[in-house]
Structure formats: C-alpha cells, structure tokens
Motif scaffolding. Structure first.
Motif, PDB file in Angstrom:
ATOM      1  N   ILE A 494       0.817  -1.143  -0.025  1.00  0.00           N
ATOM      2  CA  ILE A 494      -0.477   0.393   0.422  1.00  0.00           C
ATOM      3  C   ILE A 494       1.077   0.629  -0.296  1.00  0.00           C
ATOM      4  O   ILE A 494       2.225   1.198   0.724  1.00  0.00           O
ATOM      5  CB  ILE A 494      -0.768   0.229   1.244  1.00  0.00           C
ATOM      6  CG1 ILE A 494      -2.056  -1.438   1.230  1.00  0.00           C
ATOM      7  CG2 ILE A 494      -1.793   1.145   1.129  1.00  0.00           C
ATOM      8  CD1 ILE A 494      -2.613  -1.449   0.470  1.00  0.00           C
ATOM      9  N   ASP A 495       0.619   2.132  -0.681  1.00  0.00           N
ATOM     10  CA  ASP A 495       1.321   2.843  -1.444  1.00  0.00           C
ATOM     11  C   ASP A 495       1.093   4.275   0.318  1.00  0.00           C
ATOM     12  O   ASP A 495       0.137   4.907   0.073  1.00  0.00           O
ATOM     13  CB  ASP A 495       1.515   4.135  -2.347  1.00  0.00           C
ATOM     14  CG  ASP A 495       2.336   5.572  -2.521  1.00  0.00           C
ATOM     15  OD1 ASP A 495       3.006   5.086  -2.910  1.00  0.00           O
ATOM     16  OD2 ASP A 495       1.795   6.465  -2.261  1.00  0.00           O
ATOM     17  N   GLU A 496       2.424   4.865   1.077  1.00  0.00           N
ATOM     18  CA  GLU A 496       2.121   5.544   2.098  1.00  0.00           C
ATOM     19  C   GLU A 496       0.667   6.857   1.676  1.00  0.00           C
ATOM     20  O   GLU A 496       0.472   7.492   2.380  1.00  0.00           O
ATOM     21  CB  GLU A 496       3.211   5.902   2.745  1.00  0.00           C
ATOM     22  CG  GLU A 496       4.123   4.451   3.200  1.00  0.00           C
ATOM     23  CD  GLU A 496       5.813   5.140   4.136  1.00  0.00           C
ATOM     24  OE1 GLU A 496       5.266   6.243   4.167  1.00  0.00           O
ATOM     25  OE2 GLU A 496       5.685   3.960   4.326  1.00  0.00           O
ATOM     26  N   LYS A 497       1.036   7.036   0.473  1.00  0.00           N
ATOM     27  CA  LYS A 497       0.678   8.705   0.212  1.00  0.00           C
ATOM     28  C   LYS A 497      -0.090   8.431   0.029  1.00  0.00           C
ATOM     29  O   LYS A 497      -1.868   9.758   0.119  1.00  0.00           O
ATOM     30  CB  LYS A 497       1.949   9.488  -1.187  1.00  0.00           C
ATOM     31  CG  LYS A 497       3.387   9.836  -0.446  1.00  0.00           C
ATOM     32  CD  LYS A 497       3.905  10.542  -1.423  1.00  0.00           C
ATOM     33  CE  LYS A 497       5.291  11.095  -1.272  1.00  0.00           C
ATOM     34  NZ  LYS A 497       6.053  11.950  -2.369  1.00  0.00           N
ATOM     35  N   SER A 498      -1.118   8.075  -1.472  1.00  0.00           N
ATOM     36  CA  SER A 498      -2.427   7.599  -1.845  1.00  0.00           C
ATOM     37  C   SER A 498      -2.953   6.759  -0.917  1.00  0.00           C
ATOM     38  O   SER A 498      -4.180   6.348  -1.355  1.00  0.00           O
ATOM     39  CB  SER A 498      -1.801   7.074  -2.806  1.00  0.00           C
ATOM     40  OG  SER A 498      -1.329   5.868  -3.541  1.00  0.00           O
ATOM     41  N   GLN A 500      -3.357   3.117  -1.494  1.00  0.00           N
ATOM     42  CA  GLN A 500      -3.943   2.942  -2.724  1.00  0.00           C
ATOM     43  C   GLN A 500      -2.457   1.337  -3.115  1.00  0.00           C
ATOM     44  O   GLN A 500      -1.472   1.716  -3.061  1.00  0.00           O
ATOM     45  CB  GLN A 500      -4.222   3.280  -3.945  1.00  0.00           C
ATOM     46  CG  GLN A 500      -5.331   4.278  -3.790  1.00  0.00           C
ATOM     47  CD  GLN A 500      -5.821   4.726  -5.072  1.00  0.00           C
ATOM     48  OE1 GLN A 500      -5.155   4.445  -5.814  1.00  0.00           O
ATOM     49  NE2 GLN A 500      -7.394   5.155  -5.284  1.00  0.00           N
ATOM     50  N   ASN A 501      -3.597   0.669  -3.218  1.00  0.00           N
ATOM     51  CA  ASN A 501      -2.358  -0.780  -4.219  1.00  0.00           C
ATOM     52  C   ASN A 501      -1.764  -0.138  -5.662  1.00  0.00           C
ATOM     53  O   ASN A 501      -2.723   0.507  -6.186  1.00  0.00           O
ATOM     54  CB  ASN A 501      -3.386  -2.100  -3.598  1.00  0.00           C
ATOM     55  CG  ASN A 501      -4.396  -2.055  -4.315  1.00  0.00           C
ATOM     56  OD1 ASN A 501      -4.640  -1.285  -5.734  1.00  0.00           O
ATOM     57  ND2 ASN A 501      -5.301  -2.921  -3.760  1.00  0.00           N
ATOM     58  N   GLY A 502      -1.276  -1.337  -5.794  1.00  0.00           N
ATOM     59  CA  GLY A 502       0.018  -1.198  -7.871  1.00  0.00           C
ATOM     60  C   GLY A 502       0.385  -2.610  -8.123  1.00  0.00           C
ATOM     61  O   GLY A 502       1.036  -2.226  -8.164  1.00  0.00           O
ATOM     62  N   GLU A 523      -4.655  -7.182 -15.428  1.00  0.00           N
ATOM     63  CA  GLU A 523      -6.030  -6.503 -14.960  1.00  0.00           C
ATOM     64  C   GLU A 523      -5.062  -5.811 -13.908  1.00  0.00           C
ATOM     65  O   GLU A 523      -4.023  -6.036 -13.579  1.00  0.00           O
ATOM     66  CB  GLU A 523      -7.399  -6.549 -14.369  1.00  0.00           C
ATOM     67  CG  GLU A 523      -6.846  -7.869 -13.415  1.00  0.00           C
ATOM     68  CD  GLU A 523      -8.297  -8.234 -13.065  1.00  0.00           C
ATOM     69  OE1 GLU A 523      -7.543  -8.883 -11.773  1.00  0.00           O
ATOM     70  OE2 GLU A 523      -9.070  -8.642 -13.846  1.00  0.00           O
ATOM     71  N   SER A 524      -5.278  -4.133 -13.207  1.00  0.00           N
ATOM     72  CA  SER A 524      -5.071  -3.523 -12.037  1.00  0.00           C
ATOM     73  C   SER A 524      -5.948  -3.944 -10.851  1.00  0.00           C
ATOM     74  O   SER A 524      -7.056  -2.389 -10.903  1.00  0.00           O
ATOM     75  CB  SER A 524      -4.325  -2.185 -12.574  1.00  0.00           C
ATOM     76  OG  SER A 524      -4.224  -1.190 -11.730  1.00  0.00           O
ATOM     77  N   THR A 525      -5.052  -3.857  -9.550  1.00  0.00           N
ATOM     78  CA  THR A 525      -5.729  -3.855  -8.291  1.00  0.00           C
ATOM     79  C   THR A 525      -6.652  -2.672  -8.550  1.00  0.00           C
ATOM     80  O   THR A 525      -7.613  -2.193  -7.521  1.00  0.00           O
ATOM     81  CB  THR A 525      -5.053  -4.493  -7.635  1.00  0.00           C
ATOM     82  OG1 THR A 525      -4.124  -3.952  -6.975  1.00  0.00           O
ATOM     83  CG2 THR A 525      -4.864  -5.492  -7.713  1.00  0.00           C
ATOM     84  N   VAL A 526      -5.384  -1.324  -8.974  1.00  0.00           N
ATOM     85  CA  VAL A 526      -6.550   0.097  -8.121  1.00  0.00           C
ATOM     86  C   VAL A 526      -7.756   0.554  -9.112  1.00  0.00           C
ATOM     87  O   VAL A 526      -8.171   1.044  -8.559  1.00  0.00           O
ATOM     88  CB  VAL A 526      -4.920   1.216  -9.127  1.00  0.00           C
ATOM     89  CG1 VAL A 526      -5.709   1.980  -9.127  1.00  0.00           C
ATOM     90  CG2 VAL A 526      -3.731   0.568  -8.852  1.00  0.00           C
ATOM     91  N   LYS A 527      -7.930  -0.300 -10.121  1.00  0.00           N
ATOM     92  CA  LYS A 527      -9.675   0.097 -11.073  1.00  0.00           C
ATOM     93  C   LYS A 527     -10.470  -1.008  -9.879  1.00  0.00           C
ATOM     94  O   LYS A 527     -11.712  -0.734 -10.045  1.00  0.00           O
ATOM     95  CB  LYS A 527      -8.967  -0.771 -12.484  1.00  0.00           C
ATOM     96  CG  LYS A 527      -8.403   0.445 -13.480  1.00  0.00           C
ATOM     97  CD  LYS A 527      -8.168   0.463 -14.312  1.00  0.00           C
ATOM     98  CE  LYS A 527      -7.310   1.810 -15.388  1.00  0.00           C
ATOM     99  NZ  LYS A 527      -7.562   1.058 -17.052  1.00  0.00           N
ATOM    100  N   ILE A 561       3.950  -1.675  -5.731  1.00  0.00           N
ATOM    101  CA  ILE A 561       4.666  -1.411  -4.934  1.00  0.00           C
ATOM    102  C   ILE A 561       5.267  -1.539  -3.519  1.00  0.00           C
ATOM    103  O   ILE A 561       6.251  -1.652  -3.620  1.00  0.00           O
ATOM    104  CB  ILE A 561       3.185  -1.084  -3.709  1.00  0.00           C
ATOM    105  CG1 ILE A 561       2.005  -0.730  -4.111  1.00  0.00           C
ATOM    106  CG2 ILE A 561       3.645   0.037  -2.438  1.00  0.00           C
ATOM    107  CD1 ILE A 561       2.281   1.039  -5.013  1.00  0.00           C
ATOM    108  N   SER A 562       5.778  -2.464  -3.572  1.00  0.00           N
ATOM    109  CA  SER A 562       6.362  -3.862  -2.771  1.00  0.00           C
ATOM    110  C   SER A 562       7.569  -4.322  -3.340  1.00  0.00           C
ATOM    111  O   SER A 562       8.719  -4.833  -3.481  1.00  0.00           O
ATOM    112  CB  SER A 562       5.643  -4.683  -1.841  1.00  0.00           C
ATOM    113  OG  SER A 562       5.097  -5.560  -2.784  1.00  0.00           O
TER     114      SER A 562
END
Length: 575
Positions: A494-498, A500-502, A523-527, A561-562
């Motif tokens: 999980i991105d610390e700023k947004s 959100q995952n990526g 597919e993207s988990t962000v969507k 992210i990771s």
C-alpha cells in the motif's frame, strides 16, 4: 495426572512361550537322571498345559521388568512416558533381547512419522525438542518433563498465551470467582485459543502451593487462594457485604470452593462443562465408525478389493494464525455398490478422517455418511459420474498428517485408505503470497445468510473444486463447460501517500503441447479494489472455443509497490 492412551496390538507373552520351550529339555533330562538313581519323582503339572495363576503371572512380569535396564529402561520410563500406550509398554517389556527392542523403537517412531517418505522424523525431533524445553523451563526439584507443566507442554505444545503470577501476592478476583481481594500462591493460566476436537478458549491453570516451583494442574480455581483457610481474610464480595459466610465455601461440595457470589449459580452449572473439557484434554475423541478406526491406527490388511477415491487439499488464509484447509474427496459411481429398491438405486459410503499434529495428537476428526441415489434405469448411464464430499478445517501453520478411510456400506469388505502429510503454509505480513489456485466446475455467489458456511463455501462464493485422478493427473473439463478459477492474493503493498495498492494481475492460458498462448489479459488492482491489501480473483472462461487437448492456466501478480512478483499455475484437460 493421567495420560490418555491409544491402544495398539502387542505380543506380551511371546517371549514367555519361547522361555518355556527352552527350559523343557533340561527339565526332562533332570527327571530321567532322578529315575535312574532311584530317587522318587514328584509329579508336577506341565506349565505349558495350563494357564499361569495371577501370582505366577505377576512374578513373570516382575522378572521381565527387572531385566529391562540401561538405555532401554530410560527410553521407556523417561523419553516416551507421555506418548506410549499401555499395550505398547507391555509389549516392549515382554521383548527378550536388545535386537527386538531396537526394532520395536524403530517401528515406534516410524508409526508416528507424519511424513513416512521423509528421511527425517519430524515427530521424533519435535518430541525431543519439547522434552528439552520442559527440562530447561519447568524443572522443580525434578526434571521438567515430570512436572504437570512439562506434561501439558509435551502433549499440546506451546500455549497461545500465559498469564503468569510467579510471586503470587495481591489478587483481585474476577466476578466469576466471587469478586473481592485476596492473596494467592504463585500460579499460571495457559490459554489455547483453539484446540481442534476440544473447543475454543481452553484455559489450563497451574498452582504452586508448595512455593517450591512445582506447579500442578488444577480445575479448582480456589486452590490458588492462599487465604482460603484463614478466618476473616480474603473475603469475597458477598462475604464482605454480609450476604455469605466464608464457611459456606466448604459445605456445598462440588469441584471448586469459590464461595457464594453473583455468578455462583452459573459456576455450578458449568462444573460438568469443566469436567468434560478436562476429559477431552486427557482422552482421544470418540470415533463413530469404530470398524474403520482399525484401518487408520494400524496396518490392518484389506481383505477385499481396494475402494479407490481421490483427495484434494487447498489452503486459504483467514488470519496469520489460522489457515482454512478445504479437503475434497471424489468417489466414482462405478466404485460404489448400489442396492435397488422401489425403482431407486442407492449407494452409501461412510467416511472417517482425522488430522494429527507432529506429536501424534488428533487435532480434528471428521466423520460423515454420503448417499448417492439415481433412478434404477439410469444407473448404467451414470457409472462415469463422480460424487464429491467436502470438509473445511481451520488449522494453524505447520506440518500435519491426514488419514482418511472410506467404506462401501453395501459391500463391507470394500475399504479405501488415503494417508498424506500436509504442510499448512504461513503467510508472513511482508511477503506477497497467494492461496491455492482452485479450478472448479461450479462457482456462484451465495446469499448473505450463507456467507462462510455450508459445503464448498469460501467467503461469499460457493466453489466446487475439480479433483484430479490419482492426485497427479490434470483435471478434466468438457467443451460445453466453463473453466471457473478462484484465487486470493495476500499482502499487497500500500502506497503511503495515496493509500492505494498498485499490482498488475496477468491471466494466461497456454496449450502445453504446442506452447501456444491462447489467452493473455491483464487487469490492475487499482481499478478493481484500490485500497485493499488482499484481493480475490474469480473468473469464468467458456471452453467451447478450445480444441480437445492439454492446457495450463497461469496467474501472475506483479506488485508495483512492494516490488514483488508471484505466479500460480494449474494444468487442465479439455475433452
């Protein structure tokens, strides 16, 4: 403290028979010499033609025990004291030489090895590790393995938490113990969150009444009260209010002497529950199908044709300490014996299974009866169909042994056995991971009331896995079916700023014969699920466009992210 025992077959009097046969010629020769010398011979009954009396049998057993010494006596009295059965003990004591004892010890550990194919015996290694830990931490004027805490630790392993009061002293009683303030002896409460076959939230209390470090197990919570027998001291809440007298604690009988209090009636009603829990801790669970147990606990030879069936195990994370392990059995109709009555053909199968840990303790038994019914005129057309049984069991990460025995009720000699070790994975918080990739012939959402409950239900999805034949062949689908696949992904970054995952999810279907990629989509988990560190992948794919052949589906996860990647794949056949 008593230890529960599992019975096995023994050979308690084998060496006695050999001993009697060996001394017979010498006795006969002595009698002949006496006759030649004219000495009167007293007729004595032949011990081989009569059963020995209880006194003679006791002497024989005592003689055998005296012969057992050295490393073998230590092995019996110390090493395996808490895990050897009564019959195993008697059988070992009756062995006549060290070669037989060495062979017995080898078989003793081999029977308990959760992974017989492994050159290492995890059960034996874990057992001796626990003995060493008990000796280091629980010694009290005697070795730690002899103490009650050592016994419980060896039998059940490390508790989930320990409430320790090593100095005793001031103690505010909880209301279920009567309330009020008192002083206690040193005591500990070991808490197990969950013990399969016993229950949830198991508390075991140990008290050091001698103040010498020798904690003993008790089911009387008042035993730790150091002021219990001191007049006017350590009063409960009702005793302080004049609503009860301290002497009443000792006149009511029962398991505990907690005194009258706001929850005393509830405590009395729970006494049988406490006894029942204690009995479950000390004894093995009851088995419904007693005839099948013999095939599970011993190497009983099958007298009829083997009853073939297939088994699949999957792993789904619930929490870091709890993994859901669905076990799916597949039984073909052609292997079941059917009986026809009133135009209906009925086949019945009894299923007995159990999961045991490294210490050979049964963690979870399961037993059920499955019936298959078809119209008699359609029985021949359904011989290639299969019936599926499903059992979902929560387990902690670690190595276990699974034993399953099934019986064809209409053909009692038709027995099937399956035995494997399973390694329940541990999902670390900082490592990208996934559940099992399940290929299913049925997958659908369930109503809200059925979420997490019922056969083939994982979360809010009912998913019936396909089971491969023999555990090695790819699962088979027909061209008129859908390929349903299900998988969960854990610990996405999980991105610390947004916040959100990526992660990018890639699906790929390949023809394994030609190496041709027939489907590749992303597919993207962000969507789909942007704020979650765990996502569930559920997809269905029609197979009508695929030619008969061998295929493989692969799911790749690339966490931006990771910066971790994982991939899971599963083969399948289209016919």
């Amino acid at each position: 403290m008593k230890t529960s025992r599992h019975l096995v077959c023994g050979t308690a009097f084998f060496s006695l028979a050999l001993f009697g046969a060996w001394i017979l010629p010498a006795r006969a020769q002595s009698t002949q010499d006496d006759v030649k010398q004219g000495t009167p011979v007293e007729e004595k009954p032949d011990p081989l033609k009569r059963q020995p009396s209880d006194k003679e049998r006791f002497k024989q057993q005592r003689a055998l025990r005296q012969e057992l010494k050295g490393v073998y006596k230590k092995w019996l009295d110390e090493d395996v004291r808490w895990i050897i059965t009564d019959q195993e003990m008697q059988a070992f004591k009756s062995l006549s030489n060290d070669e037989e004892r060495d062979q017995f010890i080898e078989q003793f550990w081999l029977r308990r090895n959760p992974n017989p194919d492994s050159p290492d015996n995890e059960y034996r290694d874990e057992h001796y590790r626990r003995i060493a830990y008990a000796n280091e931490h629980f010694a009290a004027g005697k070795p730690g393995w002899k103490t009650d805490r050592g016994h419980i630790y060896i039998a059940y392993g490390k508790p989930d938490s320990i409430d320790s009061h090593p100095s005793g002293g001031n103690y505010e009683r909880p209301m279920d113990e009567g309330g009020g303030n008192t002083s206690t002896y040193p005591f500990e409460t070991w808490h197990y969150r969950y013990l399969q076959g016993i229950g949830d939230n198991i508390d075991i209390e140990f008290v050091d009444t001698c103040m010498c470090g020798d904690y003993h197990m008790t089911i009387d919570r008042s035993e730790k009260d150091a002021l219990k027998y001191v007049p006017g001291a350590g009063a409960t809440m009702y005793e302080q209010m004049g609503m009860a007298d301290k002497k009443d604690r000792f006149s009511g009988g029962g398991l505990e002497q907690l005194g009258t209090g706001p929850m005393s009636t509830m405590n009395q009603s729970k006494q049988f529950d406490r006894l029942n829990q204690y009995a479950k801790l000390m004894a093995a669970p009851e088995i419904k199908f007693k005839d099948l147990e013999a095939y599970m606990v011993s190497s009983k030879i099958l007298t009829g044709p083997p009853f073939l069936f297939d088994v699949r195990t999957d792993y789904v994370k619930v929490t870091n300490d709890t993994i859901l392990v669905p076990i799916t059995l597949q039984i073909r109709n052609k292997d079941i014996t059917f009986q026809n009555k009133d135009g209906v053909a009925t086949g019945t199968v009894n299923i007995l299974g159990r999961i045991s840990n490294l210490n050979h303790r049964i963690i979870q038994p399961f037993e059920d009866t499955v019936q298959v019914q078809v119209p008699s005129e359609l029985l021949g057309k359904t011989q290639n169909n299969a019936s599926v049984y499903w059992k979902s069991i929560p387990l902690r990460p670690g190595l276990y042994k699974v034993d399953i025995v099934i019986k064809d009720v209409n053909n009692p000699d038709h027995i099937g056995r399956w035995q494997r070790s399973i390694n329940v994975p541990k999902y670390d918080d900082d490592r990208l991971a996934a559940s099992s990739l399940i290929l299913a012939d049925q997958m659908e959402r369930v109503p809200s009331k059925d979420i997490g409950a019922g056969n083939f239900v994982i979360g809010n999805t009912r998913i019936r896995p396909r089971v491969s034949s023999g555990g090695t062949q790819p699962v088979t689908f027909h061209r008129n079916q859908n390929l349903n696949f299900w998988m969960q992904v854990y610990n996405l970054g999980i991105d610390e700023k947004s916040k959100q995952n990526g992660a990018k999810i890639e699906y790929e279907v390949t023809n394994t014969a030609t190496k041709q990629v027939l489907l590749n989509t992303e597919e993207s988990t962000v969507k789909t699920n942007p704020n979650a560190d765990q996502v569930t992948l559920e997809r269905s794919m029609p197979l009508a466009s695929l030619e008969p052949g061998n295929y493989k589906i692969t799911i790749k996860v690339d966490d931006g992210i990771s910066k971790q990647q994982i991939a899971e794949s599963a083969p399948f056949v289209v016919d």
